[in-house]
Write an enzyme that holds these catalytic residues in place. Sequence first.
Site, PDB file in Angstrom:
ATOM      1  N   ALA A 240      -4.789   5.609   8.091  1.00  0.00           N
ATOM      2  CA  ALA A 240      -3.345   5.883   8.148  1.00  0.00           C
ATOM      3  C   ALA A 240      -3.068   7.373   8.327  1.00  0.00           C
ATOM      4  CB  ALA A 240      -2.670   5.367   6.874  1.00  0.00           C
TER       5      ALA A 240
ATOM      6  N   ASN B  84      38.734   5.507 -16.545  1.00  0.00           N
ATOM      7  CA  ASN B  84      37.558   5.865 -17.353  1.00  0.00           C
ATOM      8  C   ASN B  84      37.156   7.329 -17.198  1.00  0.00           C
ATOM      9  OD1 ASN B  84      36.862   5.227 -14.667  1.00  0.00           O
ATOM     10  ND2 ASN B  84      34.723   4.915 -15.233  1.00  0.00           N
TER      11      ASN B  84
ATOM     12  N   LYS C 287       4.371   7.340  10.869  1.00  0.00           N
ATOM     13  CA  LYS C 287       4.580   5.946  11.271  1.00  0.00           C
ATOM     14  C   LYS C 287       4.423   4.953  10.129  1.00  0.00           C
ATOM     15  CE  LYS C 287       1.533   3.960  14.079  1.00  0.00           C
ATOM     16  NZ  LYS C 287       0.933   3.673  15.401  1.00  0.00           N
TER      17      LYS C 287
ATOM     18  N   ARG D 179       4.890   7.775  19.306  1.00  0.00           N
ATOM     19  CA  ARG D 179       5.844   6.929  20.036  1.00  0.00           C
ATOM     20  C   ARG D 179       7.002   6.423  19.157  1.00  0.00           C
ATOM     21  NH1 ARG D 179       1.823   2.917  22.845  1.00  0.00           N
ATOM     22  NH2 ARG D 179       0.403   3.821  21.326  1.00  0.00           N
TER      23      ARG D 179
END
Length: 458
Positions: free
Chosen positions: A11, A390, A24, A17
């Site tokens: 990885a 509140n 990615k 792209r």
Amino acid sequence: MSSDVTVVILAAGQGTRMKSRMAKVLHRAGGRALLEHAIVAAKGVAPPERIFVVVGHQAGAVREVAQAAGVQTFEQREQLGTGHAVLCGESVLCGLGGRMVVTVGDCPLIRAETLKTLVERQGESKAAAVVLTAEVPDSTGYGRIIRNRDGVVQAIVEHKAATDAQRAVKEINSGIYCFDSAEFWRHIREIGTDNPAQEYYLTDMIEILNRAGLLVTATKISDPGELLGINDRVQLAEADRILRDRKTREVMLAGVTIERPETVTIDPDVRIGMDTIIGPFARITGKTVIGEDCRVGACAILHEAVLGDGAEVFAFSMVSDSKLGTNAHAGPYARLRMGADMAAGAHVGNFVELKNTRMGAGSKSMHLAYLGDSQLGAKVNVGAGTITCNYDGKRKHATVIGDGVFVGSNSTLVAPLAIEDGAYIGAGSVITDDVPESALALGRARQVVKRDWKRKES
Ligand code: UD1
Ligand code: CA
């Protein structure tokens, strides 16, 4: 799961792209980062202490995802090829022995079962390497599996380096392998950069192990669709569609009705009970848990929500980090957030917002209200247009409303405020002081009627 299996997930690449500032493998499909899908599959064959993610591009952010999933990482500082990527982990991987599965971080459809089959094949054959392959109609760009006349796997030839005859081969390399660790580390240094890309190709190991006289085999994947690799955002959307489809099928087969399932988004960790009905375009994310016999209306959005049995969220409502008890109802067009908690049988209707508010059993607020930082007892009726004030510009304050209180329409409740059991608030009141049990509080100008006023004017 075998304890002698190590998994290495590649990885380190950037993924140009994707045209993204983000690595990615951090892009999401089917409710998880691409890398998380690879890790989930890896956990099917190896314990987390034997799963290694190779980080490189945006190493810090990628490492965080790996660490959150409880798995290990090592770094490949320069991306010199898939073989080099594994080699970067030599010091941690080499001593582990057993089998080593190498897989990729950008193939989110790979199932744990597929990796299991690959590991089993290695176990049966005792091969030095088993390659996961697929027959695809268009093999352009992939590494081709080269077999001899007897069908024995000889080598993997990358597209760029392949001859025309080799390019005609339809059996492709998935990029996923199971190696005998000892043989892998004995021979890994034999790979070089003698190829058009001048990279260290992991695929060269097939020929190298063959040359060493070791057995190399391949196993074909039954569903080549699992190999969809993500290179651009069109493929990301396609993977998302397939992963969403897998989850809705799983949910339907477990006894849930989904209308127009192709429009519905359900995250992988969501749990839904039997006979619940989900409407079109619903979006159910995070670790949402939905009971049995519930209804989720069209376009409803549930994130980190908990619905008790029989609860109903009608169309166009949003429920995040909030709970609906048994048979509680919300919507259409309701919004529950930040720890809203409706007890059994409580109802909120259209354009009602609950923030960090608990509604007791059977309490109702059916139209146009904001209840924030509030505690409501049981069987309270909140009229249309009621607002809890509140926030004073600096701090948030609580509103506490007892059992059986009736709040008239268009009341303004200025917190901090306590309205005790059985009290009544007249419609249109601005309530700034506590209201005791069973009292009637009116906080508005008395109506003045001037008789014959118009006639005197003219
Ligand atoms: C690779 C295979 C090819 C196979 C295809 C399947 C090689 C040489 N080729 O090609 O046979 O058909 O996968 O999809 O292995 N990575 C690193 N560090 C690097 C280079 C790559 O971590 O130095 C990671 C990438 O981030 C990616 C994975 O390895 O997750 C695959 O790399 P990629 O460049 O996409 O290889 P392919 O050309 O697709
Ligand atoms: Ca690739």
